[in-house]
Design a protein around this motif. Sequence first.
Motif, PDB file in Angstrom:
ATOM      1  N   LEU A 321       0.823  -1.209   0.000  1.00  0.00           N
ATOM      2  CA  LEU A 321       0.000   0.000   0.000  1.00  0.00           C
ATOM      3  C   LEU A 321       0.861   1.266   0.000  1.00  0.00           C
ATOM      4  O   LEU A 321       0.403   2.336   0.381  1.00  0.00           O
ATOM      5  CB  LEU A 321      -0.976  -0.026   1.169  1.00  0.00           C
ATOM      6  N   GLY A 322       2.087   1.111  -0.412  1.00  0.00           N
ATOM      7  CA  GLY A 322       2.843   2.303  -0.774  1.00  0.00           C
ATOM      8  C   GLY A 322       4.007   2.687   0.110  1.00  0.00           C
ATOM      9  O   GLY A 322       4.629   3.730  -0.125  1.00  0.00           O
ATOM     10  N   GLU A 323       4.348   1.874   1.095  1.00  0.00           N
ATOM     11  CA  GLU A 323       5.512   2.253   1.908  1.00  0.00           C
ATOM     12  C   GLU A 323       6.771   2.102   1.054  1.00  0.00           C
ATOM     13  O   GLU A 323       6.958   1.100   0.376  1.00  0.00           O
ATOM     14  CB  GLU A 323       5.631   1.360   3.155  1.00  0.00           C
ATOM     15  N   THR A 324       7.609   3.105   1.139  1.00  0.00           N
ATOM     16  CA  THR A 324       8.854   3.068   0.368  1.00  0.00           C
ATOM     17  C   THR A 324      10.035   3.081   1.326  1.00  0.00           C
ATOM     18  O   THR A 324       9.881   3.411   2.514  1.00  0.00           O
ATOM     19  CB  THR A 324       8.965   4.300  -0.552  1.00  0.00           C
ATOM     20  N   LEU A 325      11.199   2.712   0.824  1.00  0.00           N
ATOM     21  CA  LEU A 325      12.381   2.671   1.683  1.00  0.00           C
ATOM     22  C   LEU A 325      12.998   4.057   1.807  1.00  0.00           C
ATOM     23  O   LEU A 325      13.694   4.347   2.779  1.00  0.00           O
ATOM     24  CB  LEU A 325      13.396   1.672   1.117  1.00  0.00           C
ATOM     25  N   LEU A 326      12.794   4.883   0.804  1.00  0.00           N
ATOM     26  CA  LEU A 326      13.378   6.243   0.812  1.00  0.00           C
ATOM     27  C   LEU A 326      12.267   7.282   0.631  1.00  0.00           C
ATOM     28  O   LEU A 326      11.225   6.978   0.056  1.00  0.00           O
ATOM     29  CB  LEU A 326      14.392   6.393  -0.334  1.00  0.00           C
TER      30      LEU A 326
END
Length: 326
Positions: A321-326
């Motif tokens: 659902l859209g969590e990104t690492l950066l």
Amino acid sequence: MSPQSLKFIPEPRTVAIVGCPFSGGQHRLGVDEGPIHLVNAGLGQQLKDLGWQVEFDGHHQFEDISAACQSDPPIGKLKNPRLVSNVTEAVAKVVGGHAAKGQLPLTLGGDHSLAMGTIAGTLSKHPDAVVIWIDAHADINTPESTDSGNIHGMPLAFLTSLASSGNLGGVVTDEVRPFSWLDKIHLPTSRLAYIGLRDVDAGEKAVLREHNIAAYSMHEVDRYGIGKVVEMALDRVNPGRRAPVHLSFDVDALDPTVAPSTGTPVRGGLTFREGHYICERLFETGLVVAVDLMEVNPSLKDAESVEQTVAVGCSLVRAALGETLL
Ligand SMILES: NC(=[NH2+])NCCC[C@H](N)C(=O)O
Ligand SMILES: [Mn+2]
Ligand SMILES: [Mn+2]
């Protein structure tokens, strides 16, 4: 890397958490506790923090259905056929209702038989949706080919019409034949792709071959790497990257060292990052319309394993659902 907008989910984007504490598709108790642990771990708030509106109206306990299915003798080899049929039909209505409102249904299992309901619900709003099925298992046994009789090993056979209410493998005298509600649902095998397979029954292998289903086992993940495999899977079932995507993630796709608390663990699975990469990449397409996270069983293994499995479940969902690492 986040898409500006999701193609099929209007703003403000809303995720509807559908908690399904259900274990009737297999024999181990406890998988019904999965959704309760995932929600109690704070999944709802985590999704709000990602910018989603979150709708959660409590877990679906299916009490009336269980009460009505007190007597549920096997039909052929199928265990709990009436219970599973009625619960998944109810799930289809709930998921379809959320989808109809433009929400993204996130179904937390519970065992993987629930996907009959979630995918039927998705197809009611998005008839052209494709399914990306992440699993150690193919879950495409028919009532004839199943060894275990556990319906969580069969959802895709019913969805693709390889199985139907007319061939449950036993005499049915019920007023309403179990699974007859699914006879009108049809997911073509050309719109199904698997990633992570490594424990596929002989009858299932024959089906995958016969229907030329896009199946990427751990062998292909090793050979090509997960980045390539996800593109290969999408190229097969969604070449123009235009069709809506239903992601059905069985936590046992992950290696048991990563997700130990699940009913049918199989060694040699996806790493933590490989599992997350699949979710991240699918979100990035902007095409995801529904997500399932299934088979978290908090009654298996020690407390630390349970906590680890629940945490990894939440983080897979965040990635999808859209969590990104950066
Ligand atoms: N959703 C799952 N974990 N499925 C496991 C299925 C295992 C086996 N293939 C069976 O038919 O019983
Ligand atoms: Mn599985
Ligand atoms: Mn499964």
